[in-house]
Every structure is written in structure tokens, then in C-alpha cells.
Enzyme design. Structure first.
Site, PDB file in Angstrom:
ATOM      1  CB  ILE A  97      -1.116   0.031   1.187  1.00 46.88           C
ATOM      2  CG1 ILE A  97      -1.990   1.166   1.296  1.00 46.88           C
ATOM      3  CG2 ILE A  97      -0.201  -0.067   2.528  1.00 46.88           C
ATOM      4  CD1 ILE A  97      -3.124   0.901   2.271  1.00 46.88           C
ATOM      5  CE1 TYR A  98       6.058   1.263  -0.543  1.00 53.28           C
ATOM      6  CE2 TYR A  98       4.673  -0.659  -1.279  1.00 53.28           C
ATOM      7  CZ  TYR A  98       5.894   0.041  -0.496  1.00 53.28           C
ATOM      8  OH  TYR A  98       6.794  -0.891  -0.075  1.00 53.28           O
ATOM      9  N   GLY A 109      -4.039   6.997   1.834  1.00 57.32           N
ATOM     10  CA  GLY A 109      -3.945   5.726   2.566  1.00 57.32           C
ATOM     11  C   GLY A 109      -5.055   5.243   3.199  1.00 57.32           C
ATOM     12  CG  ASN A 136       7.754   2.347   6.712  1.00 58.70           C
ATOM     13  OD1 ASN A 136       7.339   3.463   6.997  1.00 58.70           O
ATOM     14  ND2 ASN A 136       7.236   1.683   5.583  1.00 58.70           N
ATOM     15  CE1 TYR A 143      -0.743  -0.328   7.112  1.00 58.61           C
ATOM     16  CE2 TYR A 143       1.469  -0.884   7.657  1.00 58.61           C
ATOM     17  CZ  TYR A 143       0.475  -0.448   6.684  1.00 58.61           C
ATOM     18  OH  TYR A 143       1.129  -0.472   5.330  1.00 58.61           O
TER      19      TYR A 143
HETATM   20  C1  LIG Z   1       1.580   4.655   5.208  1.00 59.08           C
HETATM   21  C2  LIG Z   1       0.945   5.435   4.160  1.00 59.08           C
HETATM   22  C3  LIG Z   1       0.508   4.375   3.161  1.00 59.08           C
HETATM   23  C4  LIG Z   1      -0.173   6.369   4.969  1.00 59.08           C
HETATM   24  O1  LIG Z   1      -0.936   7.062   3.848  1.00 59.08           O
HETATM   25  P1  LIG Z   1      -1.155   8.562   3.969  1.00 59.08           P
HETATM   26  O2  LIG Z   1      -2.206   8.952   2.858  1.00 59.08           O
HETATM   27  O3  LIG Z   1       0.097   9.327   4.127  1.00 59.08           O
HETATM   28  O4  LIG Z   1      -1.980   8.778   5.394  1.00 59.08           O
HETATM   29  P2  LIG Z   1      -3.515   9.363   5.542  1.00 59.08           P
HETATM   30  O5  LIG Z   1      -3.371  10.737   5.296  1.00 59.08           O
HETATM   31  O6  LIG Z   1      -4.433   8.500   5.038  1.00 59.08           O
HETATM   32  O7  LIG Z   1      -3.486   9.042   7.121  1.00 59.08           O
HETATM   33  C5  LIG Z   1      -4.398   8.363   8.006  1.00 59.08           C
HETATM   34  C6  LIG Z   1      -4.593   8.650   9.418  1.00 59.08           C
HETATM   35  O8  LIG Z   1      -3.319   8.096   9.639  1.00 59.08           O
HETATM   36  C7  LIG Z   1      -2.473   9.094  10.396  1.00 59.08           C
HETATM   37  N1  LIG Z   1      -0.983   9.035  10.224  1.00 59.08           N
HETATM   38  C8  LIG Z   1      -0.656   8.842   8.744  1.00 59.08           C
HETATM   39  N2  LIG Z   1       0.781   8.807   8.946  1.00 59.08           N
HETATM   40  C9  LIG Z   1       1.088   9.116  10.053  1.00 59.08           C
HETATM   41  C10 LIG Z   1       2.423   9.036  10.891  1.00 59.08           C
HETATM   42  N3  LIG Z   1       3.392   9.221  10.283  1.00 59.08           N
HETATM   43  N4  LIG Z   1       2.335   9.297  12.289  1.00 59.08           N
HETATM   44  C11 LIG Z   1       1.090   9.098  12.827  1.00 59.08           C
HETATM   45  N5  LIG Z   1       0.083   9.201  12.226  1.00 59.08           N
HETATM   46  C12 LIG Z   1      -0.109   9.012  11.050  1.00 59.08           C
HETATM   47  C13 LIG Z   1      -2.879  10.355   9.841  1.00 59.08           C
HETATM   48  O9  LIG Z   1      -2.843  11.508  10.968  1.00 59.08           O
HETATM   49  C14 LIG Z   1      -4.471   9.986   9.685  1.00 59.08           C
HETATM   50  O10 LIG Z   1      -5.058  10.272  10.957  1.00 59.08           O
HETATM   51  P3  LIG Z   1      -6.437  11.460  10.915  1.00 59.08           P
HETATM   52  O11 LIG Z   1      -7.392  10.996  10.293  1.00 59.08           O
HETATM   53  O12 LIG Z   1      -6.826  11.345  12.450  1.00 59.08           O
HETATM   54  O13 LIG Z   1      -5.435  12.538  10.577  1.00 59.08           O
HETATM   55  C15 LIG Z   1       1.793   6.443   3.061  1.00 59.08           C
HETATM   56  O14 LIG Z   1       2.278   7.351   4.103  1.00 59.08           O
HETATM   57  C16 LIG Z   1       2.801   5.755   2.587  1.00 59.08           C
HETATM   58  O15 LIG Z   1       2.502   5.295   1.417  1.00 59.08           O
HETATM   59  N6  LIG Z   1       4.018   5.479   3.116  1.00 59.08           N
HETATM   60  C17 LIG Z   1       4.988   5.175   2.144  1.00 59.08           C
HETATM   61  C18 LIG Z   1       4.998   3.883   1.814  1.00 59.08           C
HETATM   62  C19 LIG Z   1       4.872   2.709   2.864  1.00 59.08           C
HETATM   63  O16 LIG Z   1       5.649   2.908   3.852  1.00 59.08           O
HETATM   64  N7  LIG Z   1       4.007   1.914   2.914  1.00 59.08           N
HETATM   65  C20 LIG Z   1       3.613   0.849   3.584  1.00 59.08           C
HETATM   66  C21 LIG Z   1       4.643  -0.432   3.385  1.00 59.08           C
HETATM   67  S1  LIG Z   1       4.138  -1.551   4.597  1.00 59.08           S
END
Ligand SMILES: CC(C)(COP(=O)(O)OP(=O)(O)OC[C@H]1O[C@@H](n2cnc3c(N)ncnc32)[C@H](O)[C@@H]1OP(=O)(O)O)[C@@H](O)C(=O)NCCC(=O)NCCS
Length: 173
Positions: A97-98, A109, A136, A143
């Protein structure tokens, strides 16, 4: 918040899938790994041939997240024997999931994860699980925030480097 359209990836999309896979993988891991290991991993996992083979697996599904006609994220879901580790008929794996770095923090995400949860429920799965690199923190926090718990760990090989992944799961029923 960026509202995205989530759609199935088709066979003719393999070059688009390759582009988003390579870009998001580099954005996430290049800072922590040697360029040689990054190159080895990308060559092995993100060739059009390899992605097409994965796409053809009956129990694996790829989805794009699109905003204003631009692909800004993707995910890969596995059930049944397509799961990389836990071959439990009651579970679904989020293998990838990226979200593009520039689009992170806009609930993209979250929309992908909700979509995955719907699919798991439609398939009567009891839980969703995934592996995430122990360093990470951004993904682990995402999660945890969504109710996942850490339940095990496994080894992940990036090029010639052996790393530890946490296994996390979200109980659905
Ligand atoms: C992990 C990932 C998929 C999350 O997607 P995102 O679009 O950045 O996250 P969202 O904006 O949907 O966040 C959803 C919730 O999670 C929280 N969240 C996201 N990143 C966070 C962080 N670093 N620390 C704490 N909370 C976090 C947000 O605050 C949000 O909560 P809210 O609705 O109360 O504000 C994205 O950051 C990503 O692609 N990262 C790089 C790839 C990766 O590591 N993938 C997973 C491999 S296992």
C-alpha cells in the site's frame, strides 16, 4: 483531504503500475538502503514481466488510487494461496500500500485501507494482515492508528541485506 477514485488495475496498465511501484518504493526506502540494493530489488520485483505474472495470479488484486486523472497510489491484496506467508483461508494480506510522497497526509492511505477492509469483508475474511519494516515508523503508526496490532515478525531481504518486518493484523470479526 484528497478524494481518490479506487479502481482495478488491468493488464494494459502494467507500465503505469511499474512507474508508481518504482517511484513510491524509491521515495520510501532509498534514504535507508544502498543504491545497489535498491537497484537489485527494483530490477527483480518491478519489471513489467514480474508485475504481469503477479497480476495474473487469481488470488491477487492490484488497485490504483487516482486523483484528477493522475495515479497517486496503489495497493496489492492477496487472499488464499496468494498470501506471501500466512496461507489462512480466513485472512487477507495487504502486500503493498503506497501513496506518492507529495500526496501523503491527505487521507489517501486511509481511503485505500477502507477499500481493502470492504473487500476483506465481502470475502468473509476474519482479519487483514501485513508485513512492515520495523524502521518504517510512519507506516507502523498509520496501521496502529487504524487498529492493527503487532503479532509476529519475519525476515525480509532487500538486495543482499536481511531486515526484520513486523507482522501486523486487524481483526474484522
Ligand atoms: C503509510 C501510508 C500508506 C499512509 O498513507 P497516507 O495517505 O500518508 O495517510 P493518511 O493521510 O490516509 O492518514 C490516515 C491517518 O493516519 C495518520 N497517520 C498517517 N501517517 C502517520 C504518521 N506518520 N504518524 C502518525 N499518524 C499518521 C494520519 O494522521 C491520519 O489520521 P487522521 O485521520 O486522524 O488525521 C503512506 O504514508 C505511504 O505510502 N507511505 C510510504 C509507503 C509505505 O511505507 N507503505 C507501507 C509499506 S508496509
Amino acid at each position: 483531504m484528497m478524494i481518490v477514485e479506487i479502481s482495478s488495475v488491468h493488464l494494459e496498465d502494467m507500465e503505469r503500475l511499474q512507474a508508481i511501484s518504482q517511484k513510491t518504493f524509491a521515495e520510501t526506502f532509498a534514504a535507508f538502503n544502498s543504491s545497489e540494493n535498491m537497484r537489485l530489488y527494483a530490477a527483480k520485483h518491478f519489471s513489467v514481466e514480474k508485475l504481469s505474472d503477479e497480476w495474473r495470479q487469481l488470488n491477487s488484486k492490484f488497485f490504483f488510487a487516482t486523483h484528477l486523472n493522475r495515479i497517486i497510489g496503489y495497493m496489492k491484496l492477496n487472499i488464499s494461496d496468494a498470501q506471501t506467508e500466512i496461507c489462512d483461508e480466513n485472512s487477507m494480506e495487504i502486500e503493498r500500500i503506497y501513496v506518492l510522497k507529495e500526496a501523503q497526509g491527505n487521507q489517501v492511505g486511509q481511503q485505500l485501507l477502507h477499500y481493502a477492509m470492504q473487500i476483506a469483508k465481502q470475502n468473509q475474511k476474519e482479519y487483514i494482515w501485513l508485513g512492515v519494516w520495523e524502521k518504517n515508523k510512519q507506516a507502523i503508526d498509520f496501521y496502529l492508528k487504524n487498529g492493527f496490532i503487532i503479532f509476529d515478525k519475519h525476515e525480509f531481504v532487500l538486495g543482499d541485506d536481511r531486515q526484520t518486518d513486523w507482522l501486523m493484523k486487524l481483526q474484522l470479526k
